[in-house]
Design a protein around this motif. Structure first.
Motif, PDB file in Angstrom:
ATOM      1  N   ASP A  65       0.801  -1.234   0.000  1.00 52.52           N
ATOM      2  CA  ASP A  65       0.000   0.000   0.000  1.00 52.52           C
ATOM      3  C   ASP A  65       0.829   1.277   0.000  1.00 52.52           C
ATOM      4  N   ARG A  66       2.021   1.220  -0.543  1.00 52.30           N
ATOM      5  CA  ARG A  66       2.837   2.437  -0.654  1.00 52.30           C
ATOM      6  C   ARG A  66       2.545   3.127  -1.969  1.00 52.30           C
ATOM      7  N   PHE A  67       2.727   4.441  -1.949  1.00 54.22           N
ATOM      8  CA  PHE A  67       2.539   5.196  -3.177  1.00 54.22           C
ATOM      9  C   PHE A  67       3.721   5.001  -4.107  1.00 54.22           C
ATOM     10  N   GLN A  68       3.455   5.128  -5.380  1.00 60.42           N
ATOM     11  CA  GLN A  68       4.468   5.140  -6.430  1.00 60.42           C
ATOM     12  C   GLN A  68       4.278   6.452  -7.179  1.00 60.42           C
ATOM     13  N   TRP A  69       5.355   7.166  -7.425  1.00 58.76           N
ATOM     14  CA  TRP A  69       5.298   8.457  -8.107  1.00 58.76           C
ATOM     15  C   TRP A  69       5.898   8.324  -9.499  1.00 58.76           C
ATOM     16  N   THR A  70       5.200   8.831 -10.495  1.00 60.58           N
ATOM     17  CA  THR A  70       5.731   8.898 -11.854  1.00 60.58           C
ATOM     18  C   THR A  70       5.872  10.368 -12.209  1.00 60.58           C
ATOM     19  N   ILE A  71       7.066  10.754 -12.586  1.00 60.55           N
ATOM     20  CA  ILE A  71       7.348  12.157 -12.903  1.00 60.55           C
ATOM     21  C   ILE A  71       7.803  12.223 -14.351  1.00 60.55           C
ATOM     22  N   ARG A  72       7.116  13.052 -15.129  1.00 58.00           N
ATOM     23  CA  ARG A  72       7.484  13.280 -16.528  1.00 58.00           C
ATOM     24  C   ARG A  72       7.798  14.755 -16.692  1.00 58.00           C
ATOM     25  N   ALA A  73       8.883  15.050 -17.365  1.00 65.85           N
ATOM     26  CA  ALA A  73       9.276  16.443 -17.588  1.00 65.85           C
ATOM     27  C   ALA A  73       9.685  16.631 -19.038  1.00 65.85           C
ATOM     28  N   ARG A  74       9.202  17.708 -19.631  1.00 64.73           N
ATOM     29  CA  ARG A  74       9.588  18.059 -21.003  1.00 64.73           C
ATOM     30  C   ARG A  74      10.094  19.492 -21.000  1.00 64.73           C
ATOM     31  N   THR A  75      11.304  19.673 -21.521  1.00 66.58           N
ATOM     32  CA  THR A  75      11.893  21.003 -21.679  1.00 66.58           C
ATOM     33  C   THR A  75      12.217  21.168 -23.165  1.00 66.58           C
ATOM     34  N   ARG A  79      13.229  15.223 -22.882  1.00 67.30           N
ATOM     35  CA  ARG A  79      12.066  14.636 -22.208  1.00 67.30           C
ATOM     36  C   ARG A  79      12.607  13.600 -21.235  1.00 67.30           C
ATOM     37  N   ARG A  80      12.108  13.649 -19.999  1.00 67.54           N
ATOM     38  CA  ARG A  80      12.574  12.715 -18.967  1.00 67.54           C
ATOM     39  C   ARG A  80      11.369  12.063 -18.312  1.00 67.54           C
ATOM     40  N   GLU A  81      11.558  10.848 -17.819  1.00 67.89           N
ATOM     41  CA  GLU A  81      10.523  10.156 -17.053  1.00 67.89           C
ATOM     42  C   GLU A  81      11.188   9.281 -16.014  1.00 67.89           C
ATOM     43  N   ARG A  82      10.587   9.252 -14.831  1.00 67.62           N
ATOM     44  CA  ARG A  82      11.156   8.446 -13.739  1.00 67.62           C
ATOM     45  C   ARG A  82      10.053   7.994 -12.810  1.00 67.62           C
ATOM     46  N   GLU A  83      10.116   6.739 -12.377  1.00 70.21           N
ATOM     47  CA  GLU A  83       9.227   6.225 -11.351  1.00 70.21           C
ATOM     48  C   GLU A  83      10.000   6.189 -10.044  1.00 70.21           C
ATOM     49  N   ILE A  84       9.348   6.664  -8.991  1.00 67.77           N
ATOM     50  CA  ILE A  84      10.021   6.768  -7.701  1.00 67.77           C
ATOM     51  C   ILE A  84       9.112   6.189  -6.625  1.00 67.77           C
ATOM     52  N   PRO A  85       9.604   5.240  -5.843  1.00 67.37           N
ATOM     53  CA  PRO A  85       8.811   4.737  -4.719  1.00 67.37           C
ATOM     54  C   PRO A  85       8.649   5.831  -3.668  1.00 67.37           C
ATOM     55  N   ASP A  86       7.557   5.774  -2.938  1.00 65.12           N
ATOM     56  CA  ASP A  86       7.249   6.812  -1.958  1.00 65.12           C
ATOM     57  C   ASP A  86       8.382   7.020  -0.950  1.00 65.12           C
ATOM     58  N   GLY A  87       9.019   5.949  -0.535  1.00 66.51           N
ATOM     59  CA  GLY A  87      10.092   6.060   0.451  1.00 66.51           C
ATOM     60  C   GLY A  87      11.338   6.770  -0.057  1.00 66.51           C
ATOM     61  N   ALA A  88      11.463   6.901  -1.370  1.00 61.76           N
ATOM     62  CA  ALA A  88      12.626   7.564  -1.964  1.00 61.76           C
ATOM     63  C   ALA A  88      12.317   8.985  -2.419  1.00 61.76           C
ATOM     64  N   LEU A  89      11.098   9.440  -2.186  1.00 57.43           N
ATOM     65  CA  LEU A  89      10.718  10.788  -2.603  1.00 57.43           C
ATOM     66  C   LEU A  89      11.238  11.792  -1.572  1.00 57.43           C
ATOM     67  N   SER A  90      12.434  12.296  -1.836  1.00 58.52           N
ATOM     68  CA  SER A  90      13.069  13.246  -0.917  1.00 58.52           C
ATOM     69  C   SER A  90      13.995  14.159  -1.718  1.00 58.52           C
ATOM     70  N   GLY A  91      14.559  15.145  -1.044  1.00 60.48           N
ATOM     71  CA  GLY A  91      15.512  16.045  -1.684  1.00 60.48           C
ATOM     72  C   GLY A  91      14.921  16.750  -2.893  1.00 60.48           C
ATOM     73  N   PRO A  92      15.649  16.782  -4.010  1.00 58.70           N
ATOM     74  CA  PRO A  92      15.170  17.498  -5.193  1.00 58.70           C
ATOM     75  C   PRO A  92      13.890  16.898  -5.781  1.00 58.70           C
ATOM     76  N   TRP A  93      13.701  15.571  -5.631  1.00 61.54           N
ATOM     77  CA  TRP A  93      12.457  14.966  -6.112  1.00 61.54           C
ATOM     78  C   TRP A  93      11.259  15.515  -5.348  1.00 61.54           C
ATOM     79  N   LEU A  94      11.380  15.554  -4.040  1.00 60.72           N
ATOM     80  CA  LEU A  94      10.291  16.064  -3.221  1.00 60.72           C
ATOM     81  C   LEU A  94      10.028  17.531  -3.520  1.00 60.72           C
ATOM     82  N   ASP A  95      11.092  18.307  -3.693  1.00 58.07           N
ATOM     83  CA  ASP A  95      10.954  19.724  -4.034  1.00 58.07           C
ATOM     84  C   ASP A  95      10.177  19.890  -5.349  1.00 58.07           C
TER      85      ASP A  95
END
Length: 105
Positions: A65-75, A79-95
């Motif tokens: 039951d943990r969250f999974q985060w998918t982040i997509r960025a286009r500049t 183009r970037r995409e990354r999946e991040i488990p909730d426990g690793a969402l910290s630092g620049p990802w969290l920002d």
């Protein structure tokens, strides 16, 4: 970068587009946030994107039951995409995630 089923994001004329999807949890209902920036705000968003360690290994302890985060960025340059488990969402990802969530409310 993790492989995942691609969900098509609508094309935009904005210089920067960032989409965040949180899935999982007890209810399993995904939540989505999105920000689009034109020339006026693009530099700040690009700086946040560049601070994230897109290619770094991510360690996180598995759990039910943990969250999974998918982040997509286009500049303009990539183009970037990354999946991040909730426990690793910290630092620049969290920002980045918090900024997108705040900007899209």
């Amino acid at each position: 970068m993790s492989e995942s089923p691609q969900q098509t994001e609508p094309e935009s004329s904005a210089l920067v587009v960032i989409a965040v999807v949180r899935s999982g949890g007890i209810a399993g209902v995904p939540r989505r946030w999105r920000v689009e920036a034109s020339a006026d705000g693009a530099a700040d968003w690009i700086d946040r994107i560049d601070r994230c360690p897109w290619d770094a290994e991510i360690e996180s302890s598995p759990g039910a039951d943990r969250f999974q985060w998918t982040i997509r960025a286009r500049t303009p340059s990539e183009r970037r995409e990354r999946e991040i488990p909730d426990g690793a969402l910290s630092g620049p990802w969290l920002d980045l995630v918090e900024a997108v969530r705040a900007a899209s409310s």
